[in-house]
Design a protein around this motif. Structure first.
Motif, PDB file in Angstrom:
ATOM      1  N   PHE A 169       0.839  -1.203   0.000  1.00 32.60           N
ATOM      2  CA  PHE A 169       0.000   0.000   0.000  1.00 32.60           C
ATOM      3  C   PHE A 169       0.876   1.256   0.000  1.00 32.60           C
ATOM      4  CE2 PHE A 169      -3.006   2.832   2.577  1.00 32.60           C
ATOM      5  CZ  PHE A 169      -3.705   3.225   1.450  1.00 32.60           C
ATOM      6  N   LYS A 170       1.910   1.246   0.814  1.00 29.67           N
ATOM      7  CA  LYS A 170       2.810   2.401   0.898  1.00 29.67           C
ATOM      8  C   LYS A 170       3.582   2.603  -0.399  1.00 29.67           C
ATOM      9  CE  LYS A 170       4.925   5.760   3.034  1.00 29.67           C
ATOM     10  NZ  LYS A 170       4.211   7.013   3.387  1.00 29.67           N
ATOM     11  N   PHE A 171       4.040   1.521  -1.014  1.00 25.97           N
ATOM     12  CA  PHE A 171       4.794   1.634  -2.262  1.00 25.97           C
ATOM     13  C   PHE A 171       3.933   2.228  -3.374  1.00 25.97           C
ATOM     14  CE2 PHE A 171       7.452  -2.203  -0.733  1.00 25.97           C
ATOM     15  CZ  PHE A 171       8.283  -1.353  -0.014  1.00 25.97           C
ATOM     16  N   ILE A 172       2.692   1.755  -3.504  1.00 25.48           N
ATOM     17  CA  ILE A 172       1.809   2.293  -4.537  1.00 25.48           C
ATOM     18  C   ILE A 172       1.511   3.770  -4.269  1.00 25.48           C
ATOM     19  CG2 ILE A 172      -0.459   2.099  -5.614  1.00 25.48           C
ATOM     20  CD1 ILE A 172       1.377  -0.164  -6.354  1.00 25.48           C
ATOM     21  N   GLN A 173       1.342   4.121  -3.005  1.00 26.39           N
ATOM     22  CA  GLN A 173       1.123   5.526  -2.666  1.00 26.39           C
ATOM     23  C   GLN A 173       2.303   6.398  -3.077  1.00 26.39           C
ATOM     24  OE1 GLN A 173       0.213   5.030   1.602  1.00 26.39           O
ATOM     25  NE2 GLN A 173      -1.750   6.029   1.210  1.00 26.39           N
ATOM     26  N   GLU A 174       3.520   5.928  -2.830  1.00 26.34           N
ATOM     27  CA  GLU A 174       4.715   6.696  -3.191  1.00 26.34           C
ATOM     28  C   GLU A 174       4.785   6.926  -4.694  1.00 26.34           C
ATOM     29  OE1 GLU A 174       6.962   8.151  -1.392  1.00 26.34           O
ATOM     30  OE2 GLU A 174       6.494   7.412   0.617  1.00 26.34           O
ATOM     31  N   ILE A 175       4.443   5.909  -5.473  1.00 30.18           N
ATOM     32  CA  ILE A 175       4.461   6.055  -6.931  1.00 30.18           C
ATOM     33  C   ILE A 175       3.411   7.060  -7.385  1.00 30.18           C
ATOM     34  CG2 ILE A 175       4.058   4.842  -9.110  1.00 30.18           C
ATOM     35  CD1 ILE A 175       5.185   2.324  -7.744  1.00 30.18           C
ATOM     36  N   LEU A 176       2.206   6.970  -6.823  1.00 25.41           N
ATOM     37  CA  LEU A 176       1.142   7.906  -7.198  1.00 25.41           C
ATOM     38  C   LEU A 176       1.471   9.325  -6.762  1.00 25.41           C
ATOM     39  CD1 LEU A 176      -2.040   5.764  -6.472  1.00 25.41           C
ATOM     40  CD2 LEU A 176      -1.214   6.517  -8.695  1.00 25.41           C
ATOM     41  N   ASP A 177       2.076   9.478  -5.580  1.00 28.85           N
ATOM     42  CA  ASP A 177       2.475  10.822  -5.130  1.00 28.85           C
ATOM     43  C   ASP A 177       3.457  11.450  -6.107  1.00 28.85           C
ATOM     44  OD1 ASP A 177       0.875  10.645  -2.907  1.00 28.85           O
ATOM     45  OD2 ASP A 177       2.481  10.027  -1.547  1.00 28.85           O
ATOM     46  N   ASP A 178       4.421  10.663  -6.578  1.00 21.11           N
ATOM     47  CA  ASP A 178       5.401  11.188  -7.526  1.00 21.11           C
ATOM     48  C   ASP A 178       4.750  11.547  -8.854  1.00 21.11           C
ATOM     49  OD1 ASP A 178       8.401  11.504  -8.243  1.00 21.11           O
ATOM     50  OD2 ASP A 178       7.624  10.216  -9.835  1.00 21.11           O
ATOM     51  N   GLN A 179       3.814  10.711  -9.316  1.00 24.96           N
ATOM     52  CA  GLN A 179       3.134  10.992 -10.581  1.00 24.96           C
ATOM     53  C   GLN A 179       2.258  12.241 -10.472  1.00 24.96           C
ATOM     54  OE1 GLN A 179       3.047   9.344 -13.710  1.00 24.96           O
ATOM     55  NE2 GLN A 179       4.869   8.233 -13.027  1.00 24.96           N
ATOM     56  N   CYS A 180       1.554  12.368  -9.347  1.00 23.92           N
ATOM     57  CA  CYS A 180       0.633  13.499  -9.186  1.00 23.92           C
ATOM     58  C   CYS A 180       1.357  14.823  -9.012  1.00 23.92           C
ATOM     59  CB  CYS A 180      -0.296  13.247  -7.994  1.00 23.92           C
ATOM     60  SG  CYS A 180      -1.475  11.905  -8.265  1.00 23.92           S
ATOM     61  N   GLN A 181       2.634  14.796  -8.633  1.00 21.73           N
ATOM     62  CA  GLN A 181       3.401  16.041  -8.544  1.00 21.73           C
ATOM     63  C   GLN A 181       3.634  16.646  -9.921  1.00 21.73           C
ATOM     64  OE1 GLN A 181       7.035  15.253  -6.455  1.00 21.73           O
ATOM     65  NE2 GLN A 181       6.042  15.089  -4.455  1.00 21.73           N
ATOM     66  N   ASN A 182       3.670  15.797 -10.944  1.00 22.20           N
ATOM     67  CA  ASN A 182       3.998  16.255 -12.290  1.00 22.20           C
ATOM     68  C   ASN A 182       2.777  16.433 -13.179  1.00 22.20           C
ATOM     69  OD1 ASN A 182       6.831  16.034 -11.676  1.00 22.20           O
ATOM     70  ND2 ASN A 182       6.658  13.826 -11.986  1.00 22.20           N
ATOM     71  N   HIS A 183       1.735  15.643 -12.958  1.00 24.24           N
ATOM     72  CA  HIS A 183       0.550  15.748 -13.797  1.00 24.24           C
ATOM     73  C   HIS A 183      -0.631  15.110 -13.082  1.00 24.24           C
ATOM     74  CE1 HIS A 183       3.387  12.614 -15.531  1.00 24.24           C
ATOM     75  NE2 HIS A 183       2.552  11.918 -14.793  1.00 24.24           N
ATOM     76  N   GLY A 184      -1.831  15.447 -13.510  1.00 22.35           N
ATOM     77  CA  GLY A 184      -3.025  14.891 -12.903  1.00 22.35           C
ATOM     78  C   GLY A 184      -3.271  13.455 -13.357  1.00 22.35           C
ATOM     79  N   VAL A 185      -3.833  12.651 -12.458  1.00 18.65           N
ATOM     80  CA  VAL A 185      -4.157  11.259 -12.773  1.00 18.65           C
ATOM     81  C   VAL A 185      -5.654  11.054 -12.514  1.00 18.65           C
ATOM     82  CG1 VAL A 185      -3.750   8.834 -12.215  1.00 18.65           C
ATOM     83  CG2 VAL A 185      -1.841  10.467 -12.166  1.00 18.65           C
ATOM     84  N   LYS A 186      -6.367  10.603 -13.528  1.00 15.89           N
ATOM     85  CA  LYS A 186      -7.802  10.377 -13.400  1.00 15.89           C
ATOM     86  C   LYS A 186      -8.171   8.895 -13.324  1.00 15.89           C
ATOM     87  CE  LYS A 186      -9.465  14.595 -13.436  1.00 15.89           C
ATOM     88  NZ  LYS A 186     -10.224  15.124 -14.580  1.00 15.89           N
ATOM     89  N   SER A 187      -7.386   8.047 -13.999  1.00 17.01           N
ATOM     90  CA  SER A 187      -7.673   6.607 -13.992  1.00 17.01           C
ATOM     91  C   SER A 187      -6.379   5.831 -13.809  1.00 17.01           C
ATOM     92  CB  SER A 187      -8.376   6.182 -15.285  1.00 17.01           C
ATOM     93  OG  SER A 187      -7.556   6.439 -16.408  1.00 17.01           O
ATOM     94  N   LEU A 188      -6.503   4.664 -13.172  1.00 12.47           N
ATOM     95  CA  LEU A 188      -5.335   3.863 -12.814  1.00 12.47           C
ATOM     96  C   LEU A 188      -5.592   2.395 -13.144  1.00 12.47           C
ATOM     97  CD1 LEU A 188      -2.597   3.427 -11.273  1.00 12.47           C
ATOM     98  CD2 LEU A 188      -3.983   3.166  -9.195  1.00 12.47           C
ATOM     99  N   ASN A 279      10.828   3.998   4.372  1.00 12.19           N
ATOM    100  CA  ASN A 279      11.033   3.343   5.666  1.00 12.19           C
ATOM    101  C   ASN A 279       9.994   3.741   6.707  1.00 12.19           C
ATOM    102  OD1 ASN A 279      13.052   1.462   5.368  1.00 12.19           O
ATOM    103  ND2 ASN A 279      14.710   2.930   5.706  1.00 12.19           N
ATOM    104  N   ASN A 280       9.144   4.685   6.381  1.00  8.44           N
ATOM    105  CA  ASN A 280       8.122   5.139   7.325  1.00  8.44           C
ATOM    106  C   ASN A 280       6.797   4.421   7.063  1.00  8.44           C
ATOM    107  OD1 ASN A 280       8.007   6.421   4.854  1.00  8.44           O
ATOM    108  ND2 ASN A 280       7.039   8.276   5.670  1.00  8.44           N
ATOM    109  N   ILE A 281       6.813   3.104   7.201  1.00  6.47           N
ATOM    110  CA  ILE A 281       5.613   2.297   6.938  1.00  6.47           C
ATOM    111  C   ILE A 281       4.861   2.093   8.250  1.00  6.47           C
ATOM    112  CG2 ILE A 281       4.755   0.081   6.101  1.00  6.47           C
ATOM    113  CD1 ILE A 281       7.242  -0.112   4.345  1.00  6.47           C
ATOM    114  N   ASP A 282       3.649   2.631   8.310  1.00  8.96           N
ATOM    115  CA  ASP A 282       2.830   2.543   9.518  1.00  8.96           C
ATOM    116  C   ASP A 282       2.120   1.196   9.549  1.00  8.96           C
ATOM    117  OD1 ASP A 282       1.264   2.893  11.710  1.00  8.96           O
ATOM    118  OD2 ASP A 282       0.018   4.493  10.871  1.00  8.96           O
TER     119      ASP A 282
END
Length: 495
Positions: A169-188, A279-282
């Motif tokens: 869950f954390k890894f997918i979030q990190e990838i989406l955070d990086d993508q959303c910094q550069n452009h909008g994402v509507k579908s995955l 490394n900050n996985i809750d």
């Protein structure tokens, strides 16, 4: 030439319902060659060598008629279904990579083998005390009319080596955070292999629902490749980044030390792959959420998951299938529905809110996969009729009567994922019993797992009662008598 399917195969060909290429109607073109002719071939399997069974590729000689009988067996039919799933998953992968849908993101992800921290100069004791580092790899394909198609590769590095629901869950979030910094994402759309301990499980499905809400996505899917067909660009990424680090360690004359994830990211040379330290996985705050996710058995048969709303999932046997099953993961009232020929059904009206559900999902009567709510295992058929009200021609319903005569201390056998799991009954409550299960290792060999595997099942869903397996060798391995093992296998195949 032996044609297992038509020259232009359809779904019916692979499911063995086509009238032209059923198993007993193989088209054989041999120019008059007799079926008694001896044929030499090689086949993977076990062979006794010096009193030991060893697995390998061994030569065989059989008559052509005998070989054709082997081709017609159950394993071949299952292989054809597997091949069909592989073709459809690959077609879906190619489609989404070329899909020109506005602000659509496709991800292929997988765990590379952990990197083992090795020193260029080390003591003998250090050789036996090496730490490991997780390398989670991903490739993304993003499309929008303004930017065109953008491909990017990732390697997420972590000291957490559990590869569990929290880290994924954390890894997918990190990838989406990086993508959303550069452009909008509507579908995955996410692609991966079908590893049950990592991706294809109820927790990952629930996480997918959270991702849709968290990132306000309109369309979220997870598509699983067929078994052993999940290789791709992600595998090259893992090999590349680990080799770059190891080459730098070897050339560092003892000055370059990579003992944990932070060292790995710090010492990594510049490359087109983006490395992210995670490394900050809750692992505490999400435990109540995961405890609320319903248990599902049988979901491994599906290769397509699409998020609906309110933790509702739509599952298909393969991405292009018209039939689907819908179920709610996190809800007080668990409901299910099936739709055929693309017809959407109103979940609220399909069943009268049963207390629990087992859905027997039939894809044109060829596949039979079971989604089971283990906490409340009543039966609901596709027409909404509860089990116990058996109609003509229907499969046998499982009532609440203990027809096997099970008592505490009995040995019983359950089937799961086409394997037999023997266990001893520890307690009985109503029509359910708690069983301490052994784990199959290879054919007629079983061991007790390191951590107790205790599960609660409805007694009449068990395969049968049996005798206790006997100690085979040492203190670890147990086996059944050959005749008893053969009886269990025959029951498994007919169950």
């Amino acid at each position: 030439d032996i044609h297992m399917v038509c020259n232009i195969p359809s779904k019916e060909c692979y499911h063995q319902t086509c009238e032209n290429c059923k198993p007993k109607q193989l088209i054989i073109l041999m120019d008059g060659v007799s079926t008694e002719r001896e044929v030499e071939f090689k086949q993977w399997g076990n062979q006794k060598i010096e009193a030991e069974n060893k697995y390998g590729l061994y030569p065989h000689t059989k008559s052509l008629a005998s070989l054709l009988e082997d081709v017609n067996n159950k394993d071949t039919i299952e292989f054809l279904k597997h091949r069909f799933n592989q073709i459809k998953s690959q077609e879906s992968f190619n489609f989404h990579l070329s899909l020109e849908k506005e602000q659509h993101l496709a991800i292929q992800c997988d765990f590379a083998m952990n990197y083992t921290s090795t020193y260029q100069r080390e003591t003998q004791s250090a050789h036996w005390a090496k730490s490991q580092i997780t390398v989670f790899t991903a490739v993304t394909w993003y499309y929008s009319g303004a930017t065109g198609r953008i491909t990017k590769s990732y390697a997420l590095i972590s000291d957490d080596v559990t590869h569990d629901k929290f880290s994924i869950f954390k890894f997918i979030q990190e990838i989406l955070d990086d993508q959303c910094q550069n452009h909008g994402v509507k579908s995955l759309t996410v692609f991966s292999d079908g590893a049950g301990s990592q991706f294809k499980n109820r927790y990952n499905f629930a996480n997918l629902c959270r991702i849709k809400t968290q990132y306000d996505l309109e369309d979220v899917k997870w598509i699983f490749f067929a078994s052993s067909h999940g290789k791709g660009a992600v595998d090259g990424i893992g090999a590349q980044v680990k080799r770059m680090i190891w080459l730098k360690v070897k050339a560092g004359h003892g000055k370059v030390i990579v003992k944990d994830a932070s060292d790995f990211v710090k010492e990594a040379p510049n490359s087109q792959t983006k490395l992210i330290l995670v490394n900050n996985i809750d692992k505490k705050s999400d435990i109540p959420f995961y405890d609320s996710v319903r248990q599902l058995k049988g979901c491994r048969g599906f290769h397509y998951i699409e998020v609906q709303d309110n933790f509702e999932i739509m599952a298909k046997l393969y991405p292009q299938a018209e039939s689907n099953t819908k179920f709610i993961l996190v809800n007080a009232e668990f409901e299910t529905a099936s739709s055929h020929d693309g017809e959407e059904l109103d979940i609220e009206n399909v069943v009268d809110k049963p207390q629990g559900v087992v859905t027997d999902f039939q894809e044109d009567d060829n596949f039979g996969y079971v989604l089971e709510d283990v906490d409340n295992p009543d039966v609901v058929k596709q027409d909404g009729q509860k089990g116990g009200q058996e109609d003509e021609g229907s499969c046998q319903s499982k009532s609440n009567i203990n027809i096997l005569g099970i008592t505490i201390g009995d040995w019983v056998v359950a089937d799961y994922d086409k394997n037999i799991y023997p266990g001893i009954v520890e307690s009985i409550r109503g029509d359910k019993c708690s069983i301490n299960f052994m784990k199959p290792t290879f054919m007629n060999t079983f061991i007790w797992p390191d951590k107790k595997d205790i599960d609660t099942l409805v007694m009449n869903t068990l395969l049968c009662k049996t005798v206790a397996p006997t100690l085979a060798s040492g203190r670890l391995f147990f086996k059944f008598e050959p005749l008893e093992y053969q009886r269990l296998i025959n029951l498994l195949l007919s169950f």
